[in-house]
Design a protein around this motif. Sequence first.
Motif, PDB file in Angstrom:
ATOM      1  N   ILE A  78       0.838  -1.203   0.000  1.00  0.00           N
ATOM      2  CA  ILE A  78       0.000   0.000   0.000  1.00  0.00           C
ATOM      3  C   ILE A  78       0.870   1.249   0.000  1.00  0.00           C
ATOM      4  O   ILE A  78       2.026   1.231   0.408  1.00  0.00           O
ATOM      5  N   LEU A  79       0.269   2.326  -0.471  1.00  0.00           N
ATOM      6  CA  LEU A  79       0.804   3.666  -0.320  1.00  0.00           C
ATOM      7  C   LEU A  79      -0.172   4.421   0.572  1.00  0.00           C
ATOM      8  O   LEU A  79      -1.349   4.566   0.226  1.00  0.00           O
ATOM      9  N   LEU A  80       0.308   4.870   1.716  1.00  0.00           N
ATOM     10  CA  LEU A  80      -0.521   5.616   2.666  1.00  0.00           C
ATOM     11  C   LEU A  80      -0.043   7.056   2.703  1.00  0.00           C
ATOM     12  O   LEU A  80       1.107   7.329   3.046  1.00  0.00           O
ATOM     13  N   GLY A  98       8.931  -4.769   2.871  1.00  0.00           N
ATOM     14  CA  GLY A  98       9.600  -3.530   3.242  1.00  0.00           C
ATOM     15  C   GLY A  98       8.642  -2.404   3.550  1.00  0.00           C
ATOM     16  O   GLY A  98       7.424  -2.498   3.342  1.00  0.00           O
ATOM     17  N   THR A  99       9.231  -1.323   4.058  1.00  0.00           N
ATOM     18  CA  THR A  99       8.511  -0.094   4.378  1.00  0.00           C
ATOM     19  C   THR A  99       9.456   1.067   4.137  1.00  0.00           C
ATOM     20  O   THR A  99      10.640   0.997   4.479  1.00  0.00           O
ATOM     21  N   ALA A 100       8.952   2.148   3.531  1.00  0.00           N
ATOM     22  CA  ALA A 100       9.775   3.326   3.279  1.00  0.00           C
ATOM     23  C   ALA A 100       8.928   4.583   3.444  1.00  0.00           C
ATOM     24  O   ALA A 100       7.773   4.632   3.001  1.00  0.00           O
ATOM     25  N   PHE A 101       9.521   5.585   4.080  1.00  0.00           N
ATOM     26  CA  PHE A 101       8.848   6.854   4.338  1.00  0.00           C
ATOM     27  C   PHE A 101       9.506   7.982   3.548  1.00  0.00           C
ATOM     28  O   PHE A 101      10.694   7.926   3.236  1.00  0.00           O
ATOM     29  N   GLY A 102       8.741   9.023   3.242  1.00  0.00           N
ATOM     30  CA  GLY A 102       9.300  10.196   2.580  1.00  0.00           C
ATOM     31  C   GLY A 102       8.195  11.089   2.051  1.00  0.00           C
ATOM     32  O   GLY A 102       7.001  10.784   2.191  1.00  0.00           O
ATOM     33  N   GLU A 103       8.597  12.191   1.443  1.00  0.00           N
ATOM     34  CA  GLU A 103       7.628  13.066   0.791  1.00  0.00           C
ATOM     35  C   GLU A 103       7.328  12.515  -0.592  1.00  0.00           C
ATOM     36  O   GLU A 103       8.245  12.238  -1.366  1.00  0.00           O
ATOM     37  N   VAL A 104       6.056  12.338  -0.906  1.00  0.00           N
ATOM     38  CA  VAL A 104       5.693  11.779  -2.203  1.00  0.00           C
ATOM     39  C   VAL A 104       5.675  12.885  -3.252  1.00  0.00           C
ATOM     40  O   VAL A 104       5.169  13.989  -3.014  1.00  0.00           O
ATOM     41  N   CYS A 105       6.289  12.625  -4.395  1.00  0.00           N
ATOM     42  CA  CYS A 105       6.291  13.580  -5.500  1.00  0.00           C
ATOM     43  C   CYS A 105       6.306  12.791  -6.804  1.00  0.00           C
ATOM     44  O   CYS A 105       6.499  11.569  -6.793  1.00  0.00           O
ATOM     45  N   LYS A 164      20.527  -3.905  -5.186  1.00  0.00           N
ATOM     46  CA  LYS A 164      21.905  -3.613  -4.780  1.00  0.00           C
ATOM     47  C   LYS A 164      21.953  -2.375  -3.898  1.00  0.00           C
ATOM     48  O   LYS A 164      22.789  -2.265  -2.987  1.00  0.00           O
ATOM     49  N   ASN A 165      21.049  -1.440  -4.151  1.00  0.00           N
ATOM     50  CA  ASN A 165      21.002  -0.200  -3.387  1.00  0.00           C
ATOM     51  C   ASN A 165      19.978  -0.237  -2.247  1.00  0.00           C
ATOM     52  O   ASN A 165      19.690   0.793  -1.634  1.00  0.00           O
ATOM     53  N   ASN A 166      19.424  -1.433  -1.994  1.00  0.00           N
ATOM     54  CA  ASN A 166      18.492  -1.631  -0.875  1.00  0.00           C
ATOM     55  C   ASN A 166      17.303  -0.684  -0.922  1.00  0.00           C
ATOM     56  O   ASN A 166      16.900  -0.111   0.107  1.00  0.00           O
ATOM     57  N   LEU A 167      16.749  -0.513  -2.114  1.00  0.00           N
ATOM     58  CA  LEU A 167      15.601   0.377  -2.253  1.00  0.00           C
ATOM     59  C   LEU A 167      14.312  -0.433  -2.347  1.00  0.00           C
ATOM     60  O   LEU A 167      14.195  -1.332  -3.181  1.00  0.00           O
ATOM     61  N   PHE A 168      13.358  -0.099  -1.506  1.00  0.00           N
ATOM     62  CA  PHE A 168      12.046  -0.751  -1.540  1.00  0.00           C
ATOM     63  C   PHE A 168      11.151  -0.030  -2.545  1.00  0.00           C
ATOM     64  O   PHE A 168      11.070   1.201  -2.554  1.00  0.00           O
ATOM     65  N   ILE A 177       5.214   3.759   1.919  1.00  0.00           N
ATOM     66  CA  ILE A 177       4.884   2.582   1.129  1.00  0.00           C
ATOM     67  C   ILE A 177       5.294   1.360   1.945  1.00  0.00           C
ATOM     68  O   ILE A 177       6.350   1.363   2.587  1.00  0.00           O
ATOM     69  N   SER A 178       4.463   0.320   1.923  1.00  0.00           N
ATOM     70  CA  SER A 178       4.753  -0.813   2.810  1.00  0.00           C
ATOM     71  C   SER A 178       4.014  -2.068   2.372  1.00  0.00           C
ATOM     72  O   SER A 178       2.939  -2.007   1.760  1.00  0.00           O
ATOM     73  N   THR A 179       4.623  -3.215   2.711  1.00  0.00           N
ATOM     74  CA  THR A 179       3.936  -4.501   2.555  1.00  0.00           C
ATOM     75  C   THR A 179       3.206  -4.886   3.834  1.00  0.00           C
ATOM     76  O   THR A 179       2.520  -5.911   3.869  1.00  0.00           O
ATOM     77  N   ASP A 180       3.329  -4.068   4.859  1.00  0.00           N
ATOM     78  CA  ASP A 180       2.659  -4.334   6.139  1.00  0.00           C
ATOM     79  C   ASP A 180       1.226  -3.832   6.059  1.00  0.00           C
ATOM     80  O   ASP A 180       0.799  -2.935   6.798  1.00  0.00           O
ATOM     81  N   VAL A 181       0.455  -4.451   5.164  1.00  0.00           N
ATOM     82  CA  VAL A 181      -0.876  -3.938   4.827  1.00  0.00           C
ATOM     83  C   VAL A 181      -1.910  -4.175   5.928  1.00  0.00           C
ATOM     84  O   VAL A 181      -2.989  -3.568   5.904  1.00  0.00           O
ATOM     85  N   GLU A 182      -1.601  -5.028   6.875  1.00  0.00           N
ATOM     86  CA  GLU A 182      -2.569  -5.318   7.944  1.00  0.00           C
ATOM     87  C   GLU A 182      -2.409  -4.395   9.136  1.00  0.00           C
ATOM     88  O   GLU A 182      -3.177  -4.474  10.090  1.00  0.00           O
ATOM     89  N   ASN A 183      -1.387  -3.550   9.127  1.00  0.00           N
ATOM     90  CA  ASN A 183      -1.136  -2.682  10.288  1.00  0.00           C
ATOM     91  C   ASN A 183      -1.135  -1.210   9.886  1.00  0.00           C
ATOM     92  O   ASN A 183      -0.173  -0.483  10.148  1.00  0.00           O
ATOM     93  N   VAL A 184      -2.222  -0.780   9.272  1.00  0.00           N
ATOM     94  CA  VAL A 184      -2.325   0.597   8.790  1.00  0.00           C
ATOM     95  C   VAL A 184      -2.256   1.592   9.944  1.00  0.00           C
ATOM     96  O   VAL A 184      -1.628   2.653   9.828  1.00  0.00           O
ATOM     97  N   SER A 185      -2.873   1.271  11.065  1.00  0.00           N
ATOM     98  CA  SER A 185      -2.864   2.204  12.204  1.00  0.00           C
ATOM     99  C   SER A 185      -1.443   2.441  12.708  1.00  0.00           C
ATOM    100  O   SER A 185      -1.075   3.576  13.048  1.00  0.00           O
ATOM    101  N   ALA A 186      -0.623   1.398  12.731  1.00  0.00           N
ATOM    102  CA  ALA A 186       0.766   1.536  13.175  1.00  0.00           C
ATOM    103  C   ALA A 186       1.565   2.364  12.167  1.00  0.00           C
ATOM    104  O   ALA A 186       2.411   3.191  12.548  1.00  0.00           O
ATOM    105  N   LEU A 187       1.298   2.164  10.873  1.00  0.00           N
ATOM    106  CA  LEU A 187       1.972   2.948   9.850  1.00  0.00           C
ATOM    107  C   LEU A 187       1.599   4.428   9.957  1.00  0.00           C
ATOM    108  O   LEU A 187       2.453   5.310   9.774  1.00  0.00           O
ATOM    109  N   LYS A 188       0.334   4.704  10.272  1.00  0.00           N
ATOM    110  CA  LYS A 188      -0.115   6.091  10.429  1.00  0.00           C
ATOM    111  C   LYS A 188       0.633   6.780  11.564  1.00  0.00           C
ATOM    112  O   LYS A 188       1.038   7.946  11.446  1.00  0.00           O
ATOM    113  N   LYS A 189       0.841   6.068  12.657  1.00  0.00           N
ATOM    114  CA  LYS A 189       1.553   6.646  13.802  1.00  0.00           C
ATOM    115  C   LYS A 189       2.999   6.969  13.442  1.00  0.00           C
ATOM    116  O   LYS A 189       3.522   8.033  13.783  1.00  0.00           O
ATOM    117  N   LYS A 190       3.660   6.033  12.744  1.00  0.00           N
ATOM    118  CA  LYS A 190       5.046   6.271  12.339  1.00  0.00           C
ATOM    119  C   LYS A 190       5.132   7.402  11.313  1.00  0.00           C
ATOM    120  O   LYS A 190       6.057   8.214  11.339  1.00  0.00           O
TER     121      LYS A 190
END
Length: 374
Positions: free
Chosen positions: A10-12, A29-36, A109-113, A137-150
Amino acid sequence: MKYKSKRRAILLLADGTIFHGKAVGDKEGTAFGEVCFNTGMTGYQEIFTDPSYFGQLMVTTNAHIGNYGTNANEIESDGVKIAGLICKNFSYNYSRPDADTSLEDFLNKNNLFSISDVDTRALVNYIRDNGAMNAVISTDVENVSALKKKLAEVPSMEGLELASKVSTKEPYYYGDENATYRISALDIGIKKNILRNLAKRDTYIKVFPYNATFEELSAWQPDGYFISNGPGDPEPLSDAINTAKDIIASGNPLFGICLGHQVIALANGVSTYKMHNGHRGINHPVKNLLTGKGEITSQNHGFAINKEETEANANLEITHVHLNDQTVAGIRMKDKNVFSVQYHPEASPGPHDAEYLFDQFYDLIKKTATEKVS
């Protein structure tokens, strides 16, 4: 033949909106940042390795990403700089003869999710309407509330200093040491193709860290100075702004690109602001007000300088404007050897309409050096 991953992702967005997709490959994986988003039809490898994108989740509007693989000669830095990739169709196989490897292997090789199979047309329309914002962005699709907090803990790009994250730690040299002229370059996120363009114009470059002082830059006795592109908000870059002030006061030639352009504006008392979406692509129309000519340009920035303050500044002249929204795309100082542009004349990949700016910088260096001798 490789097949697409079936792993859900998902993309949250920070406002709670969710877009669905699949993980690239079989990675979790999971990755945070500003979406553009970037509208370029080619050049994904250059985009992913551009230091100006540090800390951002990149949405590619082109429907197919990865179809021509990657080549080691087409990177703009020492590795991938984006925080994560979001695309529609990810090509696991490639067909370009001179490609070194697949995009999948390059990103691994660059460890990018990365995630694919996202409705990027809907996503880009949403960003256009609601503005760039933080996301995960994350594969942890069952824990949306935890992703929102982070996600809520991720700092905003506004006010965020990122140049120190991508700048060189120690000075280094680039080009032919026997070149006629020397340039001191302040690295706040410099791209390799900028150095290539400077070096092929009979200059030898010494690249300095983001917080280098004017005394350090001038000790090398350069004929000109350069301030590079880079990521983040320009206003926290107090060291670079002070260095720019000192360079300007010295009367020596100074050229700035993108973040460097914003630093030069701040050194002249002109403020900057975070744009709703920013400009990211390789087909942005710019008008050169000095010649009246139009240019198709490569752009990548989320901040801009204040147009009203620039027009009111007696020391500055607006030389270029972006034709889509009339934002300032270039300035020069009326009584100093200083100019800058908001876009990327090195254009790798992209149009070459603005490459003359490097010639203009070289001519300014040559003219100033000749006047000093005479």
